[in-house]
Design a protein around this motif. Structure first.
Motif, short mmCIF file in Angstrom:
data_model
loop_
_atom_site.label_atom_id
_atom_site.label_comp_id
_atom_site.label_asym_id
_atom_site.label_seq_id
_atom_site.Cartn_x
_atom_site.Cartn_y
_atom_site.Cartn_z
N GLY A 50 -6.22 7.47 -7.41
CA GLY A 50 -5.15 6.52 -7.13
C GLY A 50 -4.98 6.26 -5.65
N THR A 95 0.83 -1.20 0.00
CA THR A 95 0.00 0.00 0.00
C THR A 95 0.87 1.25 0.00
N TRP A 129 -7.90 4.09 -4.50
CA TRP A 129 -7.67 2.71 -4.96
C TRP A 129 -6.60 2.03 -4.11
N SER A 130 -5.50 2.76 -3.81
CA SER A 130 -4.42 2.17 -3.00
C SER A 130 -4.90 1.79 -1.62
N LYS A 156 2.23 1.74 -3.47
CA LYS A 156 1.19 2.23 -4.37
C LYS A 156 0.98 3.73 -4.17
#
Length: 178
Positions: free
Chosen positions: A133, A103, A136-137, A106
């Motif tokens: 982003g 994570t 999403w991460s 990302k």
């Protein structure tokens, strides 16, 4: 509030247990505070004083530097006495679990994409990419909602900075549209 604590067992230290445990990260923070405060104090001596300004620009850096040094010294003394901060009652972090480096990587990647594209794409698009982003991460799976929220936040913040504060953020490919 802080209490003397034996960090190995979590029990309160007894007077016959010898010297109290030293919290090295807390001592490091105290040292960093002293260094930053001392540098702030020193840097204030290099500021130029105006002819007609009785107070000058040095007063606040002197005060901030002195208070920062004082807080660092007090933190070091408290740490050397054996005081450690109490954990919050509602703390929900399990320190026995390993860090989620996937994570973190990302999020670093999304941030790097934003840094590399903000001048070309502009803040409105790069900010939306940053939001989508990051969501999403961190586990969001609602792409359409994330894109809408990201666009609203990034365009809204672009207008808030541009019109409200007078800070020019790059418009990028939307120059003339925004």
């Amino acid at each position: 509030m802080s209490t003397p604590l034996d960090t190995t067992t979590g029990a309160a230290r007894t007077p016959d247990a010898g010297t109290p445990d030293r919290d090295l990260p807390q001592l490091g923070l105290a040292a960093a505070l002293v260094l930053v405060g001392a540098y702030t104090f020193y840097d204030a001596t290099t500021l130029r004083i105006g002819f007609g300004d009785p107070v000058g620009p040095r007063v606040f850096p002197y005060v901030i530097g002195a208070v920062t040094v004082l807080l660092g010294v007090l933190l070091a003394l408290s740490t050397l006495r054996g005081d450690v901060p109490e954990a919050e009652g509602g703390e929900d972090v399990d320190l026995r679990q390993p860090a989620d480096w996937v994570t973190v990587l990302k999020l670093v990647g999304v941030l790097m994409v934003t840094v590399l594209t903000v001048s070309f794409l502009g803040w409105a698009i790069s900010g939306a990419i940053l939001f989508v982003g990051s969501a999403w991460s961190l586990g969001s799976r609602t792409l359409v909602r994330d894109v809408i929220v990201g666009l609203v936040l990034s365009v809204g913040s672009w207008y808030a900075f541009h019109e409200g504060l007078g800070v020019i953020l790059p418009a990028g490919i939307l120059d003339g549209v925004l």
